[in-house]
Write an enzyme that holds these catalytic residues in place. Structure first.
Site, PDB file in Angstrom:
ATOM      1  N   CYS A  49     -20.345  -3.107 -64.975  1.00  0.00           N
ATOM      2  CA  CYS A  49     -20.616  -1.902 -64.183  1.00  0.00           C
ATOM      3  C   CYS A  49     -19.439  -0.943 -64.281  1.00  0.00           C
ATOM      4  O   CYS A  49     -18.290  -1.325 -64.049  1.00  0.00           O
ATOM      5  CB  CYS A  49     -20.869  -2.276 -62.717  1.00  0.00           C
ATOM      6  SG  CYS A  49     -20.985  -0.856 -61.611  1.00  0.00           S
ATOM      7  N   CYS A  52     -17.613  -0.591 -60.646  1.00  0.00           N
ATOM      8  CA  CYS A  52     -16.981  -1.690 -59.929  1.00  0.00           C
ATOM      9  C   CYS A  52     -15.456  -1.611 -60.012  1.00  0.00           C
ATOM     10  O   CYS A  52     -14.879  -1.113 -60.999  1.00  0.00           O
ATOM     11  CB  CYS A  52     -17.450  -3.035 -60.488  1.00  0.00           C
ATOM     12  SG  CYS A  52     -19.036  -3.598 -59.813  1.00  0.00           S
ATOM     13  N   HIS A 110     -20.839  -4.517 -55.376  1.00  0.00           N
ATOM     14  CA  HIS A 110     -21.858  -4.021 -56.305  1.00  0.00           C
ATOM     15  C   HIS A 110     -23.267  -4.236 -55.774  1.00  0.00           C
ATOM     16  O   HIS A 110     -24.180  -3.460 -56.071  1.00  0.00           O
ATOM     17  CB  HIS A 110     -21.686  -4.735 -57.658  1.00  0.00           C
ATOM     18  CG  HIS A 110     -22.646  -4.301 -58.722  1.00  0.00           C
ATOM     19  ND1 HIS A 110     -22.505  -3.126 -59.431  1.00  0.00           N
ATOM     20  CD2 HIS A 110     -23.780  -4.889 -59.200  1.00  0.00           C
ATOM     21  CE1 HIS A 110     -23.489  -3.006 -60.299  1.00  0.00           C
ATOM     22  NE2 HIS A 110     -24.284  -4.061 -60.184  1.00  0.00           N
ATOM     23  N   ASN A 148     -28.648   9.438 -54.745  1.00  0.00           N
ATOM     24  CA  ASN A 148     -29.908   8.973 -55.317  1.00  0.00           C
ATOM     25  C   ASN A 148     -29.870   7.446 -55.285  1.00  0.00           C
ATOM     26  O   ASN A 148     -29.041   6.833 -55.955  1.00  0.00           O
ATOM     27  CB  ASN A 148     -30.083   9.447 -56.761  1.00  0.00           C
ATOM     28  CG  ASN A 148     -30.229  10.950 -56.849  1.00  0.00           C
ATOM     29  OD1 ASN A 148     -30.816  11.585 -55.990  1.00  0.00           O
ATOM     30  ND2 ASN A 148     -29.669  11.537 -57.901  1.00  0.00           N
ATOM     31  N   SER A 156     -28.371   6.177 -61.974  1.00  0.00           N
ATOM     32  CA  SER A 156     -27.867   5.678 -63.255  1.00  0.00           C
ATOM     33  C   SER A 156     -27.176   4.334 -63.124  1.00  0.00           C
ATOM     34  O   SER A 156     -26.910   3.670 -64.129  1.00  0.00           O
ATOM     35  CB  SER A 156     -26.893   6.694 -63.861  1.00  0.00           C
ATOM     36  OG  SER A 156     -25.800   6.921 -62.977  1.00  0.00           O
ATOM     37  N   HIS A 159     -24.868   0.301 -58.423  1.00  0.00           N
ATOM     38  CA  HIS A 159     -23.705   0.240 -57.541  1.00  0.00           C
ATOM     39  C   HIS A 159     -23.844   1.306 -56.454  1.00  0.00           C
ATOM     40  O   HIS A 159     -24.217   2.447 -56.738  1.00  0.00           O
ATOM     41  CB  HIS A 159     -22.421   0.480 -58.339  1.00  0.00           C
ATOM     42  CG  HIS A 159     -21.173   0.109 -57.594  1.00  0.00           C
ATOM     43  ND1 HIS A 159     -20.484  -1.052 -57.837  1.00  0.00           N
ATOM     44  CD2 HIS A 159     -20.510   0.743 -56.604  1.00  0.00           C
ATOM     45  CE1 HIS A 159     -19.438  -1.117 -57.025  1.00  0.00           C
ATOM     46  NE2 HIS A 159     -19.431  -0.029 -56.266  1.00  0.00           N
ATOM     47  N   HIS A 161     -23.409   4.316 -54.513  1.00  0.00           N
ATOM     48  CA  HIS A 161     -22.571   5.494 -54.741  1.00  0.00           C
ATOM     49  C   HIS A 161     -23.360   6.770 -54.501  1.00  0.00           C
ATOM     50  O   HIS A 161     -24.594   6.770 -54.477  1.00  0.00           O
ATOM     51  CB  HIS A 161     -22.017   5.498 -56.168  1.00  0.00           C
ATOM     52  CG  HIS A 161     -23.043   5.837 -57.220  1.00  0.00           C
ATOM     53  ND1 HIS A 161     -24.032   4.961 -57.621  1.00  0.00           N
ATOM     54  CD2 HIS A 161     -23.238   6.972 -57.950  1.00  0.00           C
ATOM     55  CE1 HIS A 161     -24.778   5.529 -58.553  1.00  0.00           C
ATOM     56  NE2 HIS A 161     -24.325   6.752 -58.763  1.00  0.00           N
ATOM     57  N   GLN A 163     -22.752  11.434 -54.824  1.00  0.00           N
ATOM     58  CA  GLN A 163     -22.075  12.456 -55.605  1.00  0.00           C
ATOM     59  C   GLN A 163     -21.790  13.692 -54.768  1.00  0.00           C
ATOM     60  O   GLN A 163     -22.407  13.909 -53.728  1.00  0.00           O
ATOM     61  CB  GLN A 163     -22.925  12.854 -56.821  1.00  0.00           C
ATOM     62  CG  GLN A 163     -23.210  11.711 -57.788  1.00  0.00           C
ATOM     63  CD  GLN A 163     -23.925  12.189 -59.028  1.00  0.00           C
ATOM     64  OE1 GLN A 163     -23.472  13.088 -59.730  1.00  0.00           O
ATOM     65  NE2 GLN A 163     -25.077  11.585 -59.309  1.00  0.00           N
TER      66      GLN A 163
END
Length: 338
Positions: A49, A52, A110, A148, A156, A159, A161, A163
């Site tokens: 990943c 990570c 993760h 997302n 994508s 993990h 996350h 933006q």
């Protein structure tokens, strides 16, 4: 006319757009796409990943051994700081666009999601959002913070996350919301989302979660089946204006709201979510704004049946079968504990 049984249209007060509600269609049999959710449990660390802790990213940079949130410049940013040049054309209009983008890793775990993080860890994410809004907003016209979640929403990486995209322009939807909120205050003498919040609290039929600082509803004009709107009850226009108490209350209501979503169909509920605050290009001209977040999940009837925006929705206007009131009832009925 009973709105729970008959077709009707509702107006989205934040954008001015209308949408069609067709509750009688919720009874139709379903023979469309079934996309079973993944039941695989992800490990806490994936050596392959890019997000990570301690791993190499595509650029060759090594992530630090972070133990909370980790923010870094997006390696594949949609906006670049350099201002390009665009040749003017009388028919084909284009203008330069510049900005910058960051990635926000919510946790080193993760296999975690925002819904499953403990509240102190969610508060770390809230603080990161607030810090990024302030930092990027000092240099750019608008800061869009979003997440997302899930492959169904095009994430994508699994993990956990989100933006931050900062731009030298105010995008279409925040610009439209700015116009509508400004006009509402001028016409009625009250902030639009303050009036909406008071009306929703009085009606009580679309509320999903509430505390002293936040109100989570399936809005009267929701387009997606289980769309929710999280409204600040304090008179704040941007994330960085939140008090420490309001930030803690936000972490708590996010935990409850997202656990309700996961419990609805017994799956990791996919969604796109994002914050709308007053564009920083406005400076201090924010009296008409109220900070809020949109949660837009694609699921319709179960973990394997999703709503598709096609046909009439793409060519006419947004349409839904399940009423917002019914969606809110289903979310409220989920047992999540304390």
């Amino acid at each position: 006319m009973n709105l729970a049984d008959h077709p009707h249209r509702r107006r989205n007060l934040l954008t001015g757009e209308w949408l069609l509600v067709s509750p009688h269609r919720a009874k139709r049999p379903w023979q469309g796409e079934l996309a079973p959710p993944s039941s695989a449990q992800l490990a806490a660390h994936d050596p392959d990943c890019y997000l990570c802790a301690g791993n190499h990213r595509v650029t060759g940079e090594v992530n630090p051994a972070y133990d909370g949130t980790f923010v870094f410049a997006n390696d594949f940013a949609a906006l670049l700081p350099e201002q390009g040049q665009v040749e003017r054309h009388t028919v084909f209009e284009a203008v330069p666009a510049s900005g910058e983008a960051r990635v926000i890793c919510f946790s080193p775990d993760h296999g975690a999601t925002l819904a499953r993080l403990p509240i102190p860890a969610i508060l770390n994410v809230v603080d990161a959002w607030c810090d990024l809004s302030a930092e990027l907003g000092a240099h750019w016209a608008h800061v869009q913070l979003f997440e997302n979640k899930g492959a169904m929403m095009g994430a994508s990486s699994p993990h956990p996350h989100g933006q931050a995209w900062a731009s030298d322009f105010v995008p279409e939807l925040p610009a439209r919301e700015d116009q509508r909120q400004r006009a509402w205050l001028a016409d009625r003498g009250v902030v639009l989302l303050e009036e909406v919040a008071q009306a929703e609290l009085a009606a009580a039929e679309r509320i999903v979660e509430a505390n002293d600082h936040w109100l989570a509803i399936v809005p009267h004009w929701a387009g997606w089946p289980f769309e929710t709107l999280l409204i600040a009850r304090d008179p704040v226009a941007r994330l960085e204006a939140l008090s420490p108490v309001a930030r803690s209350a936000l972490a708590e209501i996010l935990s409850r709201l997202l656990r309700r979503c996961d419990g609805l169909f017994g799956c990791d509920f996919p969604y796109s979510m994002g914050w709308h605050g007053a564009p920083h290009a406005l400076g201090a001209d924010t009296a008409h704004w109220r900070l809020h977040a949109h949660f837009l999940p694609p699921l319709l009837r179960s973990a394997s049946v999703r709503k598709h925006m096609v046909g009439f929705e793409l060519l006419g206007e947004t349409q839904r079968d399940l009423t917002p009131e019914a969606a809110a009832r289903q979310l409220r009925a989920v047992e999540i504990g304390a």
